[in-house]
Design a protein around this motif. Sequence first.
Motif, PDB file in Angstrom:
ATOM      1  N   PRO A  80       4.863   2.579  -8.111  1.00 26.76           N
ATOM      2  CA  PRO A  80       4.532   3.994  -8.096  1.00 26.76           C
ATOM      3  C   PRO A  80       5.752   4.794  -7.634  1.00 26.76           C
ATOM      4  N   PRO A  81       5.780   6.062  -7.954  1.00 27.28           N
ATOM      5  CA  PRO A  81       6.931   6.859  -7.552  1.00 27.28           C
ATOM      6  C   PRO A  81       7.076   6.864  -6.031  1.00 27.28           C
ATOM      7  N   PRO A  82       8.285   6.856  -5.550  1.00 32.84           N
ATOM      8  CA  PRO A  82       8.489   6.816  -4.095  1.00 32.84           C
ATOM      9  C   PRO A  82       7.936   8.082  -3.444  1.00 32.84           C
ATOM     10  N   THR A  83       7.318   7.885  -2.267  1.00 30.82           N
ATOM     11  CA  THR A  83       6.793   9.010  -1.520  1.00 30.82           C
ATOM     12  C   THR A  83       7.624   9.176  -0.259  1.00 30.82           C
ATOM     13  N   SER A  84       7.398  10.287   0.386  1.00 31.94           N
ATOM     14  CA  SER A  84       8.164  10.528   1.600  1.00 31.94           C
ATOM     15  C   SER A  84       7.704   9.588   2.700  1.00 31.94           C
ATOM     16  N   SER A  85       8.534   9.399   3.686  1.00 30.44           N
ATOM     17  CA  SER A  85       8.166   8.507   4.789  1.00 30.44           C
ATOM     18  C   SER A  85       6.967   9.066   5.551  1.00 30.44           C
ATOM     19  N   TYR A  86       6.847  10.390   5.602  1.00 32.65           N
ATOM     20  CA  TYR A  86       5.689  11.005   6.251  1.00 32.65           C
ATOM     21  C   TYR A  86       4.400  10.618   5.528  1.00 32.65           C
ATOM     22  N   GLU A  87       4.409  10.690   4.200  1.00 29.25           N
ATOM     23  CA  GLU A  87       3.227  10.330   3.417  1.00 29.25           C
ATOM     24  C   GLU A  87       2.877   8.862   3.593  1.00 29.25           C
ATOM     25  N   ARG A  88       3.879   8.002   3.582  1.00 24.62           N
ATOM     26  CA  ARG A  88       3.627   6.559   3.771  1.00 24.62           C
ATOM     27  C   ARG A  88       3.035   6.295   5.149  1.00 24.62           C
ATOM     28  N   GLN A  89       3.560   6.955   6.169  1.00 24.36           N
ATOM     29  CA  GLN A  89       3.062   6.773   7.533  1.00 24.36           C
ATOM     30  C   GLN A  89       1.626   7.294   7.651  1.00 24.36           C
ATOM     31  N   ARG A  90       1.357   8.447   7.047  1.00 24.27           N
ATOM     32  CA  ARG A  90       0.012   9.022   7.084  1.00 24.27           C
ATOM     33  C   ARG A  90      -0.976   8.091   6.379  1.00 24.27           C
ATOM     34  N   GLN A  91      -0.568   7.564   5.235  1.00 25.65           N
ATOM     35  CA  GLN A  91      -1.432   6.652   4.491  1.00 25.65           C
ATOM     36  C   GLN A  91      -1.699   5.369   5.291  1.00 25.65           C
ATOM     37  N   ALA A  92      -0.665   4.840   5.920  1.00 26.49           N
ATOM     38  CA  ALA A  92      -0.825   3.632   6.728  1.00 26.49           C
ATOM     39  C   ALA A  92      -1.771   3.886   7.903  1.00 26.49           C
ATOM     40  N   THR A  93      -1.632   5.055   8.535  1.00 24.23           N
ATOM     41  CA  THR A  93      -2.500   5.403   9.664  1.00 24.23           C
ATOM     42  C   THR A  93      -3.949   5.532   9.208  1.00 24.23           C
ATOM     43  N   GLU A  94      -4.166   6.176   8.052  1.00 19.18           N
ATOM     44  CA  GLU A  94      -5.527   6.311   7.526  1.00 19.18           C
ATOM     45  C   GLU A  94      -6.125   4.947   7.191  1.00 19.18           C
ATOM     46  N   ASP A  95      -5.314   4.070   6.629  1.00 19.94           N
ATOM     47  CA  ASP A  95      -5.801   2.720   6.307  1.00 19.94           C
ATOM     48  C   ASP A  95      -6.218   1.969   7.563  1.00 19.94           C
ATOM     49  N   VAL A  96      -5.401   2.068   8.607  1.00 14.30           N
ATOM     50  CA  VAL A  96      -5.715   1.386   9.864  1.00 14.30           C
ATOM     51  C   VAL A  96      -6.990   1.967  10.469  1.00 14.30           C
ATOM     52  N   GLN A  97      -7.121   3.291  10.453  1.00 13.93           N
ATOM     53  CA  GLN A  97      -8.324   3.918  11.009  1.00 13.93           C
ATOM     54  C   GLN A  97      -9.563   3.530  10.214  1.00 13.93           C
ATOM     55  N   ARG A  98      -9.450   3.462   8.890  1.00  9.16           N
ATOM     56  CA  ARG A  98     -10.582   3.074   8.046  1.00  9.16           C
ATOM     57  C   ARG A  98     -11.000   1.638   8.344  1.00  9.16           C
ATOM     58  N   ARG A  99     -10.014   0.735   8.453  1.00  9.56           N
ATOM     59  CA  ARG A  99     -10.347  -0.663   8.764  1.00  9.56           C
ATOM     60  C   ARG A  99     -10.971  -0.785  10.155  1.00  9.56           C
ATOM     61  N   GLN A 100     -10.455  -0.006  11.114  1.00  5.57           N
ATOM     62  CA  GLN A 100     -11.004  -0.056  12.463  1.00  5.57           C
ATOM     63  C   GLN A 100     -12.441   0.476  12.480  1.00  5.57           C
ATOM     64  N   ASP A 101     -12.707   1.535  11.721  1.00  3.14           N
ATOM     65  CA  ASP A 101     -14.057   2.085  11.642  1.00  3.14           C
ATOM     66  C   ASP A 101     -15.004   1.078  10.997  1.00  3.14           C
ATOM     67  N   ASP A 102     -14.546   0.423   9.932  1.00  4.83           N
ATOM     68  CA  ASP A 102     -15.366  -0.604   9.287  1.00  4.83           C
ATOM     69  C   ASP A 102     -15.675  -1.750  10.249  1.00  4.83           C
ATOM     70  N   ALA A 103     -14.673  -2.168  11.008  1.00  5.04           N
ATOM     71  CA  ALA A 103     -14.879  -3.252  11.978  1.00  5.04           C
ATOM     72  C   ALA A 103     -15.851  -2.820  13.080  1.00  5.04           C
ATOM     73  N   SER A 104     -15.744  -1.562  13.511  1.00  2.00           N
ATOM     74  CA  SER A 104     -16.657  -1.059  14.544  1.00  2.00           C
ATOM     75  C   SER A 104     -18.090  -1.024  14.036  1.00  2.00           C
ATOM     76  N   ARG A 105     -18.252  -0.578  12.804  1.00  2.00           N
ATOM     77  CA  ARG A 105     -19.596  -0.552  12.216  1.00  2.00           C
ATOM     78  C   ARG A 105     -20.177  -1.963  12.125  1.00  2.00           C
ATOM     79  N   LYS A 106     -19.374  -2.885  11.677  1.00  2.00           N
ATOM     80  CA  LYS A 106     -19.835  -4.279  11.541  1.00  2.00           C
ATOM     81  C   LYS A 106     -20.193  -4.855  12.906  1.00  2.00           C
ATOM     82  N   ALA A 107     -19.353  -4.596  13.914  1.00  2.00           N
ATOM     83  CA  ALA A 107     -19.625  -5.100  15.263  1.00  2.00           C
ATOM     84  C   ALA A 107     -20.908  -4.500  15.819  1.00  2.00           C
TER      85      ALA A 107
END
Length: 159
Positions: free
Chosen positions: A59-86
């Motif tokens: 995919p076309p390169p994105t800014s480092s800010y966008e990559r960091q924001r996306q990574a943070t959202e992914d981590v938060q989503r996985r953490q929320d899913d894990a919390s729900r499961k727990a």
Amino acid sequence: MDTCKGCFSFPVMSASRPAGRARGPDARTLLLAVAMAVAPCIAMAQSVAPNRYATPALPPPTSSYERQRQATEDVQRRQDDASRKAEQDRIGLAIDSNRRKLEVDRARTERDRAAARNPVESERMRLDYEQRRQAYEREREELERQRAASEARPVPVEP
């Protein structure tokens, strides 16, 4: 040097032919002609086939800010899913534990009532058990409400 009158135009060496024979291509010349006719088709077929060893398009390169924001959202989503499961697991275990405690209490009460000295004491034990059973039922209902509320919580939509 002559040319063959067939479908392909290629030179024919007349010096290699005996004098009394009809003029036509010899085996070597015919083989060369076939190879030359087929070579462009093979090259074209190979150029059309996809290169399966190439790396896929990125995919076309994105800014480092966008990559960091996306990574943070992914981590938060996985953490929320894990919390729900727990939470679901915790509630399920609490419901099972409550059911087991009720069964153990029922069995113990029946043994104690069978060993009671008089019917009045047996009736008192039964009433005590009924109060505890109702408490177990209230606890189970509360756990079921928590489970329903947990399942009803909206799941965040992925961007």
